[in-house]
Scaffold this motif. Sequence first.
Motif, mmCIF file in Angstrom:
data_model
loop_
_atom_site.group_PDB
_atom_site.id
_atom_site.type_symbol
_atom_site.label_atom_id
_atom_site.label_comp_id
_atom_site.label_asym_id
_atom_site.label_seq_id
_atom_site.Cartn_x
_atom_site.Cartn_y
_atom_site.Cartn_z
ATOM 1 N N PRO A 116 -1.152 18.691 41.726
ATOM 2 C CA PRO A 116 -0.208 18.522 40.614
ATOM 3 C C PRO A 116 -0.719 19.077 39.292
ATOM 4 O O PRO A 116 0.047 19.690 38.536
ATOM 5 C CB PRO A 116 -0.019 16.997 40.563
ATOM 6 C CG PRO A 116 -0.203 16.556 41.978
ATOM 7 C CD PRO A 116 -1.297 17.444 42.515
ATOM 8 N N GLY A 117 -1.999 18.885 38.994
ATOM 9 C CA GLY A 117 -2.529 19.411 37.739
ATOM 10 C C GLY A 117 -2.422 20.918 37.659
ATOM 11 O O GLY A 117 -2.085 21.479 36.605
ATOM 12 N N ALA A 118 -2.703 21.592 38.770
ATOM 13 C CA ALA A 118 -2.614 23.053 38.786
ATOM 14 C C ALA A 118 -1.165 23.506 38.658
ATOM 15 O O ALA A 118 -0.866 24.468 37.938
ATOM 16 C CB ALA A 118 -3.226 23.593 40.084
ATOM 17 N N ILE A 119 -0.253 22.811 39.331
ATOM 18 C CA ILE A 119 1.156 23.182 39.251
ATOM 19 C C ILE A 119 1.690 22.985 37.835
ATOM 20 O O ILE A 119 2.483 23.798 37.330
ATOM 21 C CB ILE A 119 1.988 22.365 40.259
ATOM 22 C CG1 ILE A 119 1.538 22.664 41.696
ATOM 23 C CG2 ILE A 119 3.470 22.658 40.099
ATOM 24 C CD1 ILE A 119 1.644 24.107 42.104
ATOM 25 N N LYS A 120 1.264 21.923 37.168
ATOM 26 C CA LYS A 120 1.718 21.686 35.800
ATOM 27 C C LYS A 120 1.295 22.825 34.873
ATOM 28 O O LYS A 120 2.014 23.162 33.929
ATOM 29 C CB LYS A 120 1.186 20.352 35.291
ATOM 30 C CG LYS A 120 1.853 19.152 35.942
ATOM 31 C CD LYS A 120 1.241 17.843 35.464
ATOM 32 C CE LYS A 120 1.918 16.658 36.163
ATOM 33 N NZ LYS A 120 1.316 15.357 35.752
ATOM 34 N N ALA A 121 0.140 23.422 35.152
ATOM 35 C CA ALA A 121 -0.299 24.562 34.341
ATOM 36 C C ALA A 121 0.626 25.759 34.540
ATOM 37 O O ALA A 121 0.763 26.601 33.650
ATOM 38 C CB ALA A 121 -1.737 24.935 34.700
ATOM 39 N N TYR A 122 1.280 25.844 35.695
ATOM 40 C CA TYR A 122 2.193 26.936 35.985
ATOM 41 C C TYR A 122 3.607 26.659 35.470
ATOM 42 O O TYR A 122 4.497 27.515 35.586
ATOM 43 C CB TYR A 122 2.308 27.174 37.501
ATOM 44 C CG TYR A 122 1.013 27.429 38.234
ATOM 45 C CD1 TYR A 122 -0.023 28.142 37.655
ATOM 46 C CD2 TYR A 122 0.835 26.960 39.539
ATOM 47 C CE1 TYR A 122 -1.205 28.373 38.343
ATOM 48 C CE2 TYR A 122 -0.341 27.196 40.238
ATOM 49 C CZ TYR A 122 -1.366 27.896 39.626
ATOM 50 O OH TYR A 122 -2.522 28.126 40.316
ATOM 51 N N PHE A 123 3.854 25.466 34.928
ATOM 52 C CA PHE A 123 5.207 25.020 34.625
ATOM 53 C C PHE A 123 6.014 26.012 33.781
ATOM 54 O O PHE A 123 7.185 26.262 34.087
ATOM 55 C CB PHE A 123 5.177 23.654 33.945
ATOM 56 C CG PHE A 123 6.532 23.057 33.718
ATOM 57 C CD1 PHE A 123 7.220 22.431 34.749
ATOM 58 C CD2 PHE A 123 7.138 23.132 32.473
ATOM 59 C CE1 PHE A 123 8.473 21.889 34.550
ATOM 60 C CE2 PHE A 123 8.386 22.594 32.261
ATOM 61 C CZ PHE A 123 9.057 21.964 33.299
ATOM 62 N N PRO A 124 5.437 26.606 32.732
ATOM 63 C CA PRO A 124 6.250 27.566 31.952
ATOM 64 C C PRO A 124 6.799 28.709 32.796
ATOM 65 O O PRO A 124 7.919 29.180 32.553
ATOM 66 C CB PRO A 124 5.263 28.062 30.889
ATOM 67 C CG PRO A 124 4.294 26.937 30.726
ATOM 68 C CD PRO A 124 4.122 26.374 32.106
ATOM 69 N N ALA A 125 6.029 29.157 33.785
ATOM 70 C CA ALA A 125 6.519 30.229 34.652
ATOM 71 C C ALA A 125 7.704 29.757 35.489
ATOM 72 O O ALA A 125 8.652 30.517 35.742
ATOM 73 C CB ALA A 125 5.398 30.731 35.555
ATOM 74 N N LEU A 126 7.689 28.492 35.923
ATOM 75 C CA LEU A 126 8.810 27.953 36.691
ATOM 76 C C LEU A 126 10.075 27.930 35.837
ATOM 77 O O LEU A 126 11.168 28.269 36.310
ATOM 78 C CB LEU A 126 8.487 26.539 37.175
ATOM 79 C CG LEU A 126 7.726 26.392 38.497
ATOM 80 C CD1 LEU A 126 6.320 26.979 38.397
ATOM 81 C CD2 LEU A 126 7.633 24.926 38.913
ATOM 82 N N VAL A 127 9.922 27.540 34.581
ATOM 83 C CA VAL A 127 11.080 27.493 33.682
ATOM 84 C C VAL A 127 11.627 28.900 33.444
ATOM 85 O O VAL A 127 12.842 29.106 33.392
ATOM 86 C CB VAL A 127 10.696 26.818 32.355
ATOM 87 C CG1 VAL A 127 11.850 26.899 31.349
ATOM 88 C CG2 VAL A 127 10.311 25.362 32.598
ATOM 89 N N THR A 128 10.731 29.884 33.318
ATOM 90 C CA THR A 128 11.174 31.271 33.125
ATOM 91 C C THR A 128 12.053 31.732 34.285
ATOM 92 O O THR A 128 13.098 32.365 34.083
ATOM 93 C CB THR A 128 9.960 32.205 32.983
ATOM 94 O OG1 THR A 128 9.228 31.844 31.808
ATOM 95 C CG2 THR A 128 10.390 33.661 32.878
ATOM 96 N N VAL A 129 11.663 31.409 35.506
ATOM 97 C CA VAL A 129 12.461 31.791 36.672
ATOM 98 C C VAL A 129 13.801 31.052 36.649
ATOM 99 O O VAL A 129 14.855 31.632 36.970
ATOM 100 C CB VAL A 129 11.697 31.502 37.974
ATOM 101 C CG1 VAL A 129 12.573 31.822 39.191
ATOM 102 C CG2 VAL A 129 10.410 32.319 38.032
#
Length: 477
Positions: free
Chosen positions: A124-137
């Motif tokens: 989860p911690g690693a995925i949260k770091a990717y969160f802005p990229a998820l929002v961009t998609v």
Amino acid sequence: MPPLDHAAAPATTLRQIRQLPGPFALPIIGNAMQVRLPRIHRDVEGWVRRYGPFMRAWFGRTLVLVVADSEAVAAVLRDRPDGFRRPLSSYIVSEEMGGNPGVFLAEGSEWRNQRRMVMAGMAPGAIKAYFPALVTVAQRLQRRWQHAATQGQSIALDGDLKRYTVDIIAGLAFGTEVNTLESGEDVIQRHLDAILPAVARRSLSMLPYWRYVKLPVDRRLDRDVAALDVAVAQLVRQARERMEQDPARRVRPPNLLEAMIAAADEPGSGVNDRAVAGNVLTMLLAGEDTTANTISWIIYLLQRHPHSLAKAREEVRRLAPDVAQFTVAQMDSLDYLGACASEAMRLKPVAPYIPLEALRDTVVGDVAVPAGSMLWCVMRHDSVSDAHFPDAQAFQPERWLEGGEANNKRTAMPFGAGLRTCPGRYLALLEIKIAMAMLLGSFDIAGVDTPDGGEAQELMGFVMSPIGLTMRLARPQ
């Protein structure tokens, strides 16, 4: 689940698989003519309703124990990887197709080594770091659907949601920009769309004809696999070059691929670049269709239940109204939307069965299971039974909220159970919430249509999907 000890066997006589009830089987072909591959899950579920939660079937000459009792299924899943494994035939199919099977099919110490590597990038911690990229998609998907709404066009959910999940998974896995939503077809998605049906078809085939003669479809598959292997190997090389040029990336990897490489390079990891590439492919194979189809089922079920749709829409517009401003905390606060996802996965699990092979003599329920026996774990039986859920056939997300009756997690297990619970669970749930919050916050759903105007039909391929759903959107009132 301990190995079967004949000296200390329980007083109750154990049943043998051959003695269990089941459909009449013909010589050589067994029950093969009584099932259809596109709906094999429904056919086996029908057998279970007739013959009970412990039954036998013959898939060709292979005797199979079909298990639908949720407690027994949970016990079997918790006994992996030591007591049960995915069938050896599935592993062989993967090897024949030229690739490392990754953590999905690996077993024993190989699985443990790869699991540590994959979890480094999927925590989860690693995925949260990717969160802005998820929002961009998600914003790309929003723009695509805004155009469709403005033009009055119907949206093919299967294609658009696969693009959404591929863009997310490929971006996280590779650390490179993948934009199939706006730039059109991507080479990775094209090859995946060819490979996934072949994996399902070959894994269930009684006659491995492709080992002796290659049909045109098999030669095309070979080309797709080879092209995808080249593309992934190049991405691994590029990632290593980035890490060599910037050592800080090894300490704080910015994407899943580099996180797996860093973990693989640790002393004693037992993992090489071939395993890294195999797990990149596994993330794509396991993450594209599963999440996309789950979102499709949620949309379909919400549209058919206006009260639930209104509650989900109100929650989103109150707590997370603007996709451009989405935060992890907002997604975590969407309890009712999460309950809608749990209820959809109970009724429409994308993995409605799990085939396994016993690695040792053991007992499942009151059935003796010799080593090498094949099991077919039915994941949708108790989960849609009134004995476990009141009014079980109804779509009622409230049952998953605090105070609801859906507290038996062993009954509905969309991500599996035990040590081999899906490592991408957190990512999948976050992808679902982001896509659904974007949809409910930005649009009104004017309609969700099936090809024949009736109820959505289930198609079993690599995973279980709805057939031909289209959606019509309107700007919010």
